[in-house]
Design a protein around this motif. Structure first.
Motif, PDB file in Angstrom:
ATOM      1  N   GLY A  54       0.823  -1.201   0.000  1.00 55.41           N
ATOM      2  CA  GLY A  54       0.000   0.000   0.000  1.00 55.41           C
ATOM      3  C   GLY A  54       0.859   1.254   0.000  1.00 55.41           C
ATOM      4  N   PHE A  55       0.321   2.332   0.536  1.00 53.57           N
ATOM      5  CA  PHE A  55       1.001   3.621   0.553  1.00 53.57           C
ATOM      6  C   PHE A  55       2.379   3.521   1.203  1.00 53.57           C
ATOM      7  CE2 PHE A  55       2.001   7.588   2.786  1.00 53.57           C
ATOM      8  CZ  PHE A  55       2.023   8.475   1.728  1.00 53.57           C
ATOM      9  N   TRP A  56       2.429   3.002   2.452  1.00 54.55           N
ATOM     10  CA  TRP A  56       3.702   2.972   3.165  1.00 54.55           C
ATOM     11  C   TRP A  56       4.654   1.926   2.608  1.00 54.55           C
ATOM     12  CZ3 TRP A  56       5.352   7.088   5.057  1.00 54.55           C
ATOM     13  CH2 TRP A  56       4.497   8.018   5.654  1.00 54.55           C
ATOM     14  N   GLY A  57       4.148   0.829   2.068  1.00 56.63           N
ATOM     15  CA  GLY A  57       5.024  -0.135   1.416  1.00 56.63           C
ATOM     16  C   GLY A  57       5.677   0.460   0.185  1.00 56.63           C
ATOM     17  N   ALA A  58       4.883   1.189  -0.600  1.00 58.77           N
ATOM     18  CA  ALA A  58       5.426   1.861  -1.783  1.00 58.77           C
ATOM     19  C   ALA A  58       6.443   2.920  -1.370  1.00 58.77           C
ATOM     20  CB  ALA A  58       4.302   2.491  -2.605  1.00 58.77           C
ATOM     21  N   MET A  59       6.141   3.646  -0.305  1.00 59.72           N
ATOM     22  CA  MET A  59       7.068   4.665   0.178  1.00 59.72           C
ATOM     23  C   MET A  59       8.391   4.009   0.610  1.00 59.72           C
ATOM     24  SD  MET A  59       7.366   7.939   0.645  1.00 59.72           S
ATOM     25  CE  MET A  59       5.980   8.913   1.147  1.00 59.72           C
ATOM     26  N   ALA A  60       8.318   2.874   1.287  1.00 59.71           N
ATOM     27  CA  ALA A  60       9.532   2.168   1.719  1.00 59.71           C
ATOM     28  C   ALA A  60      10.372   1.734   0.521  1.00 59.71           C
ATOM     29  CB  ALA A  60       9.162   0.960   2.574  1.00 59.71           C
ATOM     30  N   ARG A  61       9.711   1.397  -0.582  1.00 63.00           N
ATOM     31  CA  ARG A  61      10.414   0.978  -1.796  1.00 63.00           C
ATOM     32  C   ARG A  61      10.921   2.170  -2.612  1.00 63.00           C
ATOM     33  NH1 ARG A  61       6.026  -2.170  -1.582  1.00 63.00           N
ATOM     34  NH2 ARG A  61       5.002  -1.176  -3.363  1.00 63.00           N
ATOM     35  N   GLY A  62      10.662   3.398  -2.131  1.00 62.17           N
ATOM     36  CA  GLY A  62      11.206   4.579  -2.783  1.00 62.17           C
ATOM     37  C   GLY A  62      10.219   5.382  -3.602  1.00 62.17           C
ATOM     38  N   ALA A  63       8.930   5.095  -3.492  1.00 61.88           N
ATOM     39  CA  ALA A  63       7.931   5.842  -4.258  1.00 61.88           C
ATOM     40  C   ALA A  63       7.941   7.316  -3.866  1.00 61.88           C
ATOM     41  CB  ALA A  63       6.530   5.264  -4.032  1.00 61.88           C
ATOM     42  N   THR A  64       7.547   8.137  -4.819  1.00 60.80           N
ATOM     43  CA  THR A  64       7.429   9.571  -4.603  1.00 60.80           C
ATOM     44  C   THR A  64       5.958   9.947  -4.720  1.00 60.80           C
ATOM     45  OG1 THR A  64       9.589   9.905  -5.611  1.00 60.80           O
ATOM     46  CG2 THR A  64       8.161  11.832  -5.435  1.00 60.80           C
ATOM     47  N   PHE A  65       5.419  10.610  -3.714  1.00 59.80           N
ATOM     48  CA  PHE A  65       4.035  11.057  -3.722  1.00 59.80           C
ATOM     49  C   PHE A  65       4.006  12.583  -3.696  1.00 59.80           C
ATOM     50  CE2 PHE A  65       3.669   6.784  -2.081  1.00 59.80           C
ATOM     51  CZ  PHE A  65       2.529   6.306  -2.698  1.00 59.80           C
ATOM     52  N   GLU A  66       2.950  13.146  -4.247  1.00 57.20           N
ATOM     53  CA  GLU A  66       2.798  14.595  -4.294  1.00 57.20           C
ATOM     54  C   GLU A  66       2.887  15.181  -2.887  1.00 57.20           C
ATOM     55  OE1 GLU A  66      -0.417  17.956  -5.724  1.00 57.20           O
ATOM     56  OE2 GLU A  66      -0.663  15.904  -6.402  1.00 57.20           O
TER      57      GLU A  66
END
Length: 152
Positions: A54-66
């Motif tokens: 989800g959101f935090w998993g993607a963030m941990a993998r380096g995702a960039t959110f607005e």
């Protein structure tokens, strides 16, 4: 990954995210909402339901959110967008799970026009609501300028 939520005056907060794939990032002052930051709601529900994509998993993998900015200037932003392109469907599915759990926990209507079927079973709802109780209690216990650290 470490997420640090800071309680600010006037029902606002900011947060910093470190120890993740990709640069450390921060989200500057945001409205907190009626009970706690939306991103803290995500952390609580996604953790309780073992949602790793989800959101935090993607963030941990380096995702960039607005709205999130690197804590130190960097030229590379495209790799974070690639993470989102690959996992965007899972992030959206998690958003639905988190929003449903929050509606139930908040006592908001989950029936009627546009509500649809619950994406969660009764056990998941109970787990998510217990996690939200704990997160809300931790957030409410903070004074202005104090922080809540969440390990992902």
């Amino acid at each position: 990954m470490e997420i640090i939520f800071r309680k600010l005056p006037d029902n606002r907060h900011d947060l910093e995210v470190g120890d993740r794939r990709g640069p450390d990032v921060r989200l500057m002052s945001q409205a907190t909402g009626p009970t706690m930051p939306h991103d803290l709601v995500h952390a609580a529900v996604e953790s309780a339901l073992a949602i790793t994509d989800g959101f935090w998993g993607a963030m941990a993998r380096g995702a960039t959110f607005e709205g999130f900015e690197p804590t130190t200037p960097t030229r590379h932003r495209r790799s974070g967008l690639k993470v989102l392109r690959r996992g965007g469907d899972a992030v959206m599915r998690a958003e639905l799970h988190v929003n449903w759990a929050y509606r139930v926990w908040s006592g908001l209507s989950t029936e009627g026009k546009g509500a649809g079927r619950s994406p969660l079973d009764d056990r998941q709802v109970a787990l998510a609501c217990a996690a939200l109780d704990g997160a809300a209690e931790r957030w409410a216990g903070l004074g202005e300028g104090e922080t809540l650290t969440w390990r992902w």
